[in-house]
Design an enzyme around this catalytic site. Structure first.
Site, PDB file in Angstrom:
ATOM      1  N   ASP A   1     -10.138   1.781   6.313  1.00  0.00           N
ATOM      2  CA  ASP A   1      -9.953   1.477   5.003  1.00  0.00           C
ATOM      3  C   ASP A   1     -11.368   2.201   4.066  1.00  0.00           C
ATOM      4  O   ASP A   1     -11.015   3.063   3.186  1.00  0.00           O
ATOM      5  CB  ASP A   1     -10.366   0.096   4.731  1.00  0.00           C
ATOM      6  CG  ASP A   1      -9.292  -0.774   4.587  1.00  0.00           C
ATOM      7  OD1 ASP A   1      -7.935  -0.188   5.028  1.00  0.00           O
ATOM      8  OD2 ASP A   1      -9.043  -1.778   4.083  1.00  0.00           O
TER       9      ASP A   1
ATOM     10  N   GLU B   1       0.905  -1.097   0.170  1.00  0.00           N
ATOM     11  CA  GLU B   1       0.028   0.046  -0.036  1.00  0.00           C
ATOM     12  C   GLU B   1       0.838   1.263   0.066  1.00  0.00           C
ATOM     13  O   GLU B   1       0.846   2.069  -0.743  1.00  0.00           O
ATOM     14  CB  GLU B   1      -0.907  -0.098   1.128  1.00  0.00           C
ATOM     15  CG  GLU B   1      -1.779   1.112   1.479  1.00  0.00           C
ATOM     16  CD  GLU B   1      -2.314   1.327   2.837  1.00  0.00           C
ATOM     17  OE1 GLU B   1      -3.396   0.974   2.876  1.00  0.00           O
ATOM     18  OE2 GLU B   1      -1.520   1.635   3.768  1.00  0.00           O
TER      19      GLU B   1
END
Length: 381
Positions: free
Chosen positions: A263, A71
């Site tokens: 998220d 990420e």
């Protein structure tokens, strides 16, 4: 999609500087962008998340978990290509390709989602949000700077990665990152549910131009599927999305992730950037207005985990500055909406985060600053 109010930069070639449109000074905006880059990628210990390694490598540190994640590496590469920092892009990519790329086993062709700072793998599975950011950052690098010798043959590596994402498992080994039937991205390859914040239809539109020719129809269909999916995953009144969700859009709370939490924040930002690049639909504007209305009477210091219907938990947000940022980035989808300016003003007046949880917040902060200033762009050869 419905007819767009905002045409989008893909068709117009024009990137809005929403900060400028809202009355902020262009010189102040440029200074803020450069200062933010330096605070994240320079040597300020309170804010930095990038660390050079040796003569030609470097990594992005998840400061809250003390590891290096696909990420963050892919985020750093996207930031670097947007601001034309080729040396740092290449340092990140060399580290990624050396330490994270998996060349054997069921996940060959993917990247290990978590490594230690010395490059040893903490996991041998991938996280699809990293792969999709890697692919587009590599395409942009190829288009801005041109391909070089491996592993700097950026476009080649991007096409190979996307091909694996679609076709993995056809030989009975491993699993694809997208469900081949509904064209929806998975949370991880060997599961059959998704994460709404992984859905990046604006990325898939570009993959449909640059992937291997035989894969381009898939990516075009995936863009449509994800735009449709977000409309059922986001709550019709609050605009909140769960962290994990089933393919029908209902929250997947089997592991406690069926609520609006870290998220989920990225969904608003993704809708904003999709609108900026490819045009805003009626739903995008309504979705932005809903989520901004939900947070209009809440203070960042008291942001919490929420059910997607809006009921709060006692647990506070781990990343309140990240949420401030993503709600501001959503304003690109509804720039004349009732809460758009207030969210951008809140973001502008919020500094970068310091401390050990700064990584995720400040990544979202940088992306928002790029997007609101017209600097988060599609790069074509």
């Amino acid at each position: 999609m419905e007819a767009s109010k905002h045409e989008g930069a893909y068709r117009s070639g024009n990137y809005r500087n929403l900060l400028l449109d809202y009355g902020y000074d262009e010189e102040d905006i440029a200074i803020r962008v450069e200062q933010t880059w330096q605070l994240l990628f320079g040597d300020n210990e309170a804010t930095r998340i990038y660390y050079p390694v040796g003569d030609d490598m470097g990594y992005m540190l998840d400061t809250g978990n003390d590891d290096v994640r696909t990420e963050g590496m892919s985020y750093g590469m996207m930031m670097a290509v947007q601001l034309d920092h080729k040396e740092i892009f290449d340092r990140l990519w060399r580290w990624t390709y050396k330490h994270m790329f998996m060349s054997s086993g069921a996940n060959a062709g993917y990247f290990a989602w978590s490594c230690n700072k010395d490059g040893t793998k903490r996991a041998h599975g991938p996280a699809p949000d990293g792969e999709e950011y890697f692919a587009l950052a590599l395409f942009f690098a190829s288009n801005r700077w041109g391909d070089g010798p491996s592993p700097m043959d950026y476009s080649v590596k991007a096409r190979e990665l996307l091909h694996a994402c679609v076709h993995k498992g056809e030989d009975g080994i491993g699993h694809p990152m997208w469900n081949p039937h509904n064209k929806l991205i998975k949370f991880i390859p060997n599961c059959e549910y998704t994460d709404p914040s992984y859905h990046l239809p604006h990325f898939y539109e570009l993959f449909s131009l640059w992937a291997y020719e035989e894969d381009r129809t898939f990516w075009k269909d995936a863009a449509t599927a994800s735009r449709n999916y977000l409309q059922v995953a986001c709550h019709p009144e609050t605009g909140l999305a769960p962290e994990y969700a089933f393919y029908d859009g209902t929250p997947n709370d089997e592991r406690g992730y069926g609520h609006f939490f870290s998220d989920s924040y990225r969904v608003a930002a993704n809708v904003g950037l999709d609108a900026e690049w490819f045009g805003s639909s009626n739903w995008m504007r309504q979705q932005t207005d809903r989520i901004q209305a939900f947070f209009a009477d809440k203070h960042a210091d008291d942001y919490r985990r929420y059910k997607i219907s809006g009921e709060p938990f006692e647990e506070k947000s781990l990343h309140p500055i990240g949420l401030v940022a993503t709600n501001a980035m959503a304003s690109l989808a509804s720039s004349e909406g009732p809460y758009a300016r207030a969210n951008v003003e809140l973001f502008w007046n919020t500094p970068l985060r310091t401390g050990n949880r700064r990584y995720y917040d400040n990544c979202l902060y940088m992306f928002t600053l790029l997007a609101l200033s017209g600097r988060y762009r599609m790069w074509f050869a």
